[in-house]
Enzyme design. Structure first.
Site, mmCIF file in Angstrom:
data_model
loop_
_atom_site.group_PDB
_atom_site.id
_atom_site.type_symbol
_atom_site.label_atom_id
_atom_site.label_comp_id
_atom_site.label_asym_id
_atom_site.label_seq_id
_atom_site.Cartn_x
_atom_site.Cartn_y
_atom_site.Cartn_z
ATOM 1 N N SER A 116 0.850 -1.203 0.000
ATOM 2 C CA SER A 116 0.000 0.000 0.000
ATOM 3 C C SER A 116 0.874 1.237 0.000
ATOM 4 C CB SER A 116 -0.881 0.023 1.244
ATOM 5 O OG SER A 116 -1.387 1.342 1.419
ATOM 6 N N HIS A 170 -1.351 -1.531 -4.139
ATOM 7 C CA HIS A 170 -2.592 -1.175 -3.433
ATOM 8 C C HIS A 170 -2.669 0.346 -3.306
ATOM 9 C CE1 HIS A 170 -5.939 -2.211 -0.721
ATOM 10 N NE2 HIS A 170 -5.531 -1.201 0.045
ATOM 11 N N ASP A 200 -4.906 3.400 -1.820
ATOM 12 C CA ASP A 200 -5.931 3.728 -0.823
ATOM 13 C C ASP A 200 -6.500 5.113 -1.077
ATOM 14 O OD1 ASP A 200 -6.043 1.480 1.041
ATOM 15 O OD2 ASP A 200 -3.952 1.955 1.454
ATOM 16 N N MET A 254 -9.100 7.894 0.002
ATOM 17 C CA MET A 254 -9.859 8.306 1.196
ATOM 18 C C MET A 254 -10.431 9.701 1.003
ATOM 19 S SD MET A 254 -7.375 7.015 4.235
ATOM 20 C CE MET A 254 -6.523 5.439 4.146
ATOM 21 N N HIS A 256 -8.541 0.621 -3.589
ATOM 22 C CA HIS A 256 -9.411 0.469 -2.428
ATOM 23 C C HIS A 256 -10.095 1.808 -2.161
ATOM 24 C CE1 HIS A 256 -9.463 -0.367 2.238
ATOM 25 N NE2 HIS A 256 -10.678 -0.306 1.716
ATOM 26 N N MET A 292 -12.258 4.154 -0.159
ATOM 27 C CA MET A 292 -12.859 4.449 1.151
ATOM 28 C C MET A 292 -13.555 5.792 1.010
ATOM 29 S SD MET A 292 -9.629 3.029 3.312
ATOM 30 C CE MET A 292 -8.608 3.157 1.850
ATOM 31 N N MET A 340 -11.016 -5.864 6.047
ATOM 32 C CA MET A 340 -10.203 -4.898 6.792
ATOM 33 C C MET A 340 -9.820 -5.517 8.132
ATOM 34 S SD MET A 340 -9.691 -2.363 4.868
ATOM 35 C CE MET A 340 -8.667 -1.561 6.110
ATOM 36 N N PHE A 377 -5.951 4.942 8.309
ATOM 37 C CA PHE A 377 -4.540 5.234 8.578
ATOM 38 C C PHE A 377 -3.685 3.978 8.445
ATOM 39 C CE2 PHE A 377 -7.292 8.032 10.988
ATOM 40 C CZ PHE A 377 -6.856 9.271 10.560
ATOM 41 N N GLY A 390 -0.174 1.842 9.656
ATOM 42 C CA GLY A 390 0.580 1.656 10.886
ATOM 43 C C GLY A 390 -0.231 1.292 12.118
ATOM 44 N N ASP A 412 -6.172 -6.426 4.910
ATOM 45 C CA ASP A 412 -5.608 -5.071 4.810
ATOM 46 C C ASP A 412 -5.582 -4.424 6.194
ATOM 47 O OD1 ASP A 412 -4.873 -2.520 4.054
ATOM 48 O OD2 ASP A 412 -6.678 -2.109 2.891
ATOM 49 N N GLY A 432 -2.251 -3.733 9.330
ATOM 50 C CA GLY A 432 -1.439 -4.379 10.368
ATOM 51 C C GLY A 432 -0.809 -5.688 9.920
HETATM 52 C C1 DX5 Z 1 -5.951 1.559 5.907
HETATM 53 C C2 DX5 Z 1 -5.587 1.222 4.484
HETATM 54 C C3 DX5 Z 1 -4.474 0.262 4.375
HETATM 55 C C4 DX5 Z 1 -3.189 0.753 4.987
HETATM 56 C C5 DX5 Z 1 -2.496 -0.430 5.555
HETATM 57 O O1 DX5 Z 1 -7.084 2.328 5.914
HETATM 58 O O2 DX5 Z 1 -6.703 0.655 3.798
HETATM 59 O O3 DX5 Z 1 -4.280 -0.180 3.043
HETATM 60 O O4 DX5 Z 1 -2.333 1.378 4.067
HETATM 61 O O5 DX5 Z 1 -1.368 0.021 6.210
HETATM 62 P P1 DX5 Z 1 -0.558 -0.872 7.238
HETATM 63 O O6 DX5 Z 1 -0.100 -2.085 6.484
HETATM 64 O O7 DX5 Z 1 0.551 0.031 7.648
HETATM 65 O O8 DX5 Z 1 -1.497 -1.215 8.354
HETATM 66 ZN ZN ZN Z 2 -6.384 -0.375 1.799
#
Ligand code: DX5
Ligand code: ZN
Length: 228
Positions: A9, A34, A36, A38, A67, A69, A138, A144, A146, A174, A176
């Site tokens: 990502s 990937h 993201d 948002m 993805h 969101m 998810m 976010f 991390g 997706d 952690g």
């Molecule tokens: C979170 C995103 C993820 C995110 C994952 O809302 O959809 O794709 O980048 O990041 P890590 O792998 O750091 O949890």
């Molecule tokens: Zn994502």
């Protein structure tokens, strides 16, 4: 695709040089990229839209795993398709007419994905399985990078894996995901793995080693076809 799919990502990449970052993870062994998206409404953060994805498209031949969101998603689906998305995932929580969104994605000639938040039961996607190519589970609350993997999502993955039996559907996780949590997710039934921090933290010199470590964790759960 047989075997684990690793989808870094770019949320955790250096936004000042995204083209370079996409090229670097592509060369370092990523299967998918990937992306993201948002909107500051469906999730409490804002990232980028179709113009950025379009600008990144020439930097990699890899599958663009987009993805969304965002709510609503429908007015923007064509723009993401035109920008070069290969899979477009929408959230089951993001609108009242999810069949319409998924059909629209397929009508645009793209693979359709359905995403669900950690608080949403697996049963929410059951009526949609004939309309999708991918289920995006998810494993953190979206918004976010991390964050820590939420263990209760393992049960959701396992339920969806069982529901998908006999269908060609990717189960993607997706949030952690790192070389340890990937093992749990793969064991529960996932075959595609998004990783932001675990790939990008530390910079480009470590991308291939970190992608390989995630792949090794996922593959340790078995070498055969992982998609259901
Ligand atoms: C979170 C995103 C993820 C995110 C994952 O809302 O959809 O794709 O980048 O990041 P890590 O792998 O750091 O949890
Ligand atoms: Zn994502």
């Amino acid at each position: 695709m047989n075997g684990p799919i690793i989808s870094p990502s770019i949320l955790s990449a250096d936004f000042a040089k995204l083209g370079e970052e996409v090229r670097a993870v592509s060369e370092a062994g990523a299967d998918w990229i990937h992306l993201d998206v948002m909107d500051g409404h469906f999730v409490p953060n804002i990232t980028f839209g179709p113009a950025v994805i379009k600008a990144l498209r020439p930097h990699s031949a890899k599958h663009f795993d987009v993805h969304l969101m965002i709510a609503p998603a429908d007015p923007y689906l064509a723009a993401f398709a035109e920008a070069g998305a290969d899979t477009i995932s929408v959230h089951v929580e993001a609108g009242p007419h999810i069949h319409r969104s998924l059909q629209a994605i397929r009508n645009l000639g793209k693979r359709a994905g359905i995403a669900l938040n950690p608080g949403t039961p697996a049963s929410a996607v059951e009526p949609l399985l004939d309309l999708v190519d991918l289920v995006l589970v998810m494993t953190v609350n979206p918004g976010f990078g991390g964050q820590s993997f939420i263990p209760s999502t393992l049960e959701t993955i396992a339920r969806i894996r069982a529901m998908c039996a006999g269908r060609e559907i990717d189960i993607e996780v997706d949030g952690g995901i790192d070389p340890e949590t990937v093992i749990l997710a793969a064991r529960a039934g996932a075959n595609a793995f998004v990783a932001g921090n675990a790939v990008f933290k530390g910079g480009p010199a470590g991308y291939s080693e970190r992608i390989a470590a995630i792949r090794a964790g996922a593959a340790s759960m078995g070498g055969g076809p992982l998609s259901c």
